[in-house]
Write a protein that holds these residues in place. Sequence first.
Motif, PDB file in Angstrom:
ATOM      1  N   MET F   1       0.821  -1.213   0.000  1.00  0.00           N
ATOM      2  CA  MET F   1       0.000   0.000   0.000  1.00  0.00           C
ATOM      3  C   MET F   1       0.858   1.268   0.000  1.00  0.00           C
ATOM      4  O   MET F   1       0.416   2.304  -0.432  1.00  0.00           O
ATOM      5  N   SER F   2       2.093   1.172   0.535  1.00  0.00           N
ATOM      6  CA  SER F   2       2.912   2.372   0.662  1.00  0.00           C
ATOM      7  C   SER F   2       3.724   2.595  -0.617  1.00  0.00           C
ATOM      8  O   SER F   2       3.786   1.741  -1.490  1.00  0.00           O
ATOM      9  N   THR F   3       4.348   3.768  -0.720  1.00  0.00           N
ATOM     10  CA  THR F   3       5.139   4.068  -1.918  1.00  0.00           C
ATOM     11  C   THR F   3       6.635   3.853  -1.701  1.00  0.00           C
ATOM     12  O   THR F   3       7.405   3.924  -2.655  1.00  0.00           O
ATOM     13  N   VAL F   4       7.036   3.675  -0.474  1.00  0.00           N
ATOM     14  CA  VAL F   4       8.406   3.215  -0.194  1.00  0.00           C
ATOM     15  C   VAL F   4       8.276   2.086   0.813  1.00  0.00           C
ATOM     16  O   VAL F   4       7.245   1.927   1.461  1.00  0.00           O
ATOM     17  N   LEU F   5       9.324   1.297   0.932  1.00  0.00           N
ATOM     18  CA  LEU F   5       9.318   0.251   1.954  1.00  0.00           C
ATOM     19  C   LEU F   5      10.317   0.621   3.034  1.00  0.00           C
ATOM     20  O   LEU F   5      11.370   1.196   2.737  1.00  0.00           O
ATOM     21  N   PRO F   6      10.010   0.314   4.281  1.00  0.00           N
ATOM     22  CA  PRO F   6      11.022   0.514   5.324  1.00  0.00           C
ATOM     23  C   PRO F   6      12.193  -0.420   5.028  1.00  0.00           C
ATOM     24  O   PRO F   6      11.986  -1.554   4.566  1.00  0.00           O
ATOM     25  N   PRO F   7      13.398   0.055   5.245  1.00  0.00           N
ATOM     26  CA  PRO F   7      14.549  -0.832   5.029  1.00  0.00           C
ATOM     27  C   PRO F   7      14.438  -2.072   5.926  1.00  0.00           C
ATOM     28  O   PRO F   7      13.828  -2.029   6.994  1.00  0.00           O
ATOM     29  N   GLU F   8      15.029  -3.159   5.475  1.00  0.00           N
ATOM     30  CA  GLU F   8      15.096  -4.344   6.337  1.00  0.00           C
ATOM     31  C   GLU F   8      16.100  -4.081   7.462  1.00  0.00           C
ATOM     32  O   GLU F   8      17.005  -3.268   7.313  1.00  0.00           O
ATOM     33  N   ASN F   9      15.948  -4.812   8.543  1.00  0.00           N
ATOM     34  CA  ASN F   9      16.891  -4.675   9.674  1.00  0.00           C
ATOM     35  C   ASN F   9      17.135  -3.212   9.997  1.00  0.00           C
ATOM     36  O   ASN F   9      18.277  -2.744  10.105  1.00  0.00           O
ATOM     37  N   LEU F  10      16.026  -2.520  10.158  1.00  0.00           N
ATOM     38  CA  LEU F  10      16.060  -1.072  10.342  1.00  0.00           C
ATOM     39  C   LEU F  10      17.142  -0.608  11.313  1.00  0.00           C
ATOM     40  O   LEU F  10      17.881   0.337  11.022  1.00  0.00           O
ATOM     41  N   GLU F  11      17.214  -1.270  12.437  1.00  0.00           N
ATOM     42  CA  GLU F  11      18.066  -0.711  13.480  1.00  0.00           C
ATOM     43  C   GLU F  11      19.525  -1.128  13.358  1.00  0.00           C
ATOM     44  O   GLU F  11      20.348  -0.804  14.220  1.00  0.00           O
ATOM     45  N   SER F  12      19.845  -1.831  12.274  1.00  0.00           N
ATOM     46  CA  SER F  12      21.267  -2.067  12.031  1.00  0.00           C
ATOM     47  C   SER F  12      21.935  -0.784  11.519  1.00  0.00           C
ATOM     48  O   SER F  12      23.146  -0.661  11.520  1.00  0.00           O
ATOM     49  N   ASN F  13      21.137   0.164  11.101  1.00  0.00           N
ATOM     50  CA  ASN F  13      21.670   1.473  10.708  1.00  0.00           C
ATOM     51  C   ASN F  13      21.768   2.322  11.974  1.00  0.00           C
ATOM     52  O   ASN F  13      20.752   2.612  12.612  1.00  0.00           O
TER      53      ASN F  13
END
Lengths: 134, 134, 134, 134, 134, 134
Positions: F1-13
């Motif tokens: 539904m969204s136009t971007v996806l949250p990155p995987e493993n968000l908190e590794s950044n």
Amino acid sequence: MSTVLPPENLESNPRVKAVFDDIRATRQTGFINNIWRYLAFDDDLLERTWAEVKAVMATPSDLDPLTKEMLYLAVSIVNNCNYCVHSHTAGAKAKGMTPAQHAEVLKIVALASKTNQLATALQLPTDPEFLMEE
Amino acid sequence: MSTVLPPENLESNPRVKAVFDDIRATRQTGFINNIWRYLAFDDDLLERTWAEVKAVMATPSDLDPLTKEMLYLAVSIVNNCNYCVHSHTAGAKAKGMTPAQHAEVLKIVALASKTNQLATALQLPTDPEFLMEE
Amino acid sequence: MSTVLPPENLESNPRVKAVFDDIRATRQTGFINNIWRYLAFDDDLLERTWAEVKAVMATPSDLDPLTKEMLYLAVSIVNNCNYCVHSHTAGAKAKGMTPAQHAEVLKIVALASKTNQLATALQLPTDPEFLMEE
Amino acid sequence: MSTVLPPENLESNPRVKAVFDDIRATRQTGFINNIWRYLAFDDDLLERTWAEVKAVMATPSDLDPLTKEMLYLAVSIVNNCNYCVHSHTAGAKAKGMTPAQHAEVLKIVALASKTNQLATALQLPTDPEFLMEE
Amino acid sequence: MSTVLPPENLESNPRVKAVFDDIRATRQTGFINNIWRYLAFDDDLLERTWAEVKAVMATPSDLDPLTKEMLYLAVSIVNNCNYCVHSHTAGAKAKGMTPAQHAEVLKIVALASKTNQLATALQLPTDPEFLMEE
Amino acid sequence: MSTVLPPENLESNPRVKAVFDDIRATRQTGFINNIWRYLAFDDDLLERTWAEVKAVMATPSDLDPLTKEMLYLAVSIVNNCNYCVHSHTAGAKAKGMTPAQHAEVLKIVALASKTNQLATALQLPTDPEFLMEE
């Protein structure tokens, strides 16, 4: 005409002076347009707003300055902000927008608003091709 | 979900078929997205809308195709058209918009909307420097 | 999906029941659509809103019922209210809006939004001929 | 006050003159209001905009001219276009809108905007009765 | 500048006089601002609008008068209503809004509009935690 | 539904992790709602947006937290941001908004939008009493 007045002796306030100095240095002009003079009624609002404008609009990035200014103008038209339409039309011209490009921005804004209304009126289902998988 | 239904056997109507053929030829794809299928409930509306989109968006001009698509996207966001945000985000990506450019478009739209509201709230007088002489 | 829930046993509240009875009598149908069920979370809001809708929309006046419903639909499209686009499209059809008239409403909404944006973008001065003398 | 200036000697440009002649003939008046004079800064934009206004608004159709003009006015109010509110209020009066009808248009625009906001605030689910089967 | 004129000898109309008397008594001032003078072009519109303003804004309730006035101002800014921004900025100041609170309202309006645009641009899915069970 | 996806493993950044840690500490909850997860597609956008939300909304100031949240909600309704209406209705309830206060916010938003449209439709001149002297 306005709902707040710019403080008198604006630049006697060192926080205001620092922002104005940075505007002059960044834009290489002595002209401080009204939005900055009136936002000075609140130091914090002035500093934060300029910081964001500088970061987004006056820092080299993946979009060229004219494209950014035309995007800003397009948004200002759709938001129907008279001051902003004037200031960003002037800004885009100063960055090189030709009359033909100006006409093109207007055609796109007008066309997009038209098709936006049609899509809303039809309550169109989004094509699956446009959706991202999560 | 929609407020009209696309006619059955859409392309049995020669006016619809002509528009769809032109969309396919212009975009060099077999994919006809929903706005065209639903607008086909009225021949005239379909023909006129496509003619304008083709003239403004798919004809070489003083702005490059990606800039035009990003302007269309910005307008669609401000107009809050869900279908259009999806279709023009997809369209801009198809024309080469990178994630960094996508983020930049969003930053400009968000910043412009923010300063638009501030200018409206302050009821700013337009600087004489921005006005044209008639 | 909603931000409030309709109270349980809605019509055990006599103020709610009175409004619903009046809706059914005025519209000559047993169908109570969601806006009335959800507004019932606040008696006063329900009563006032229905009183105004009844006075403006369901009372004989200088505009015929279909014209009024098409105006309501046009406003709902521009305000981008999904629920309202659905309910007033259905309402206008129930009052006799033909597919050709539906298409015409959409053409006018789309054209007006387009020229509205152009007028804003140009910051057009109002012709003296349009102004009233005070 | 505007962001572009109408070209001098407007009608020395044959494309502009042709549009203006058609406006005068269609409306049976010598008065050319500002939107046409300013749009003349770009031939193509002028021609296309007039062609669409003429086709939608000045061609006999399934809605009568006054209804169409009131719809245009309602959209212009919601889009908050000052020029357009003035020009289409004048236009609707010229087509016979009485003060009572004018008040009614305003009541509908105001009521619809009010209930639009309530529906959005409540995030109302659409009644299944309003949905079409595909 | 307006699209209707206030009737002459406004208060010779007893319905208008009754509303104006109530405005003066409720607000404890002799000042009748323009919206009431112009709405008097239609008795019914004047009476209904004042009745609603009085009920919502001038009746003791669960929100204090300043909070209500700031909410009204915030809505007026987002709706971009020049008259309303002026009148409700003045109204909020009269109810005690300090310059610091004024700046805060503006910061919230600006920030909210910015994040609203980001949420729309991203077409964010609503977190299940925010949804109500029916 | 969204136009971007949250990155995987968000908190590794680490930049994302720092923002998320600050959200958790500031709000004293482990819950990170979607806007932060999706804005993480661009580090800079995430950091700047959170910094502003924290400064404006989560820092003690001249307006109490519930008033600020109701202002945010009112703006989100008028801007018609579905995600934001859900998240800020939930936020205001979490800060103590009662059903009666919720209903009152809705009444003010609805009333203000109604009178905003009337003021625009009438093109009301601003009362001199509302203007500031410069």
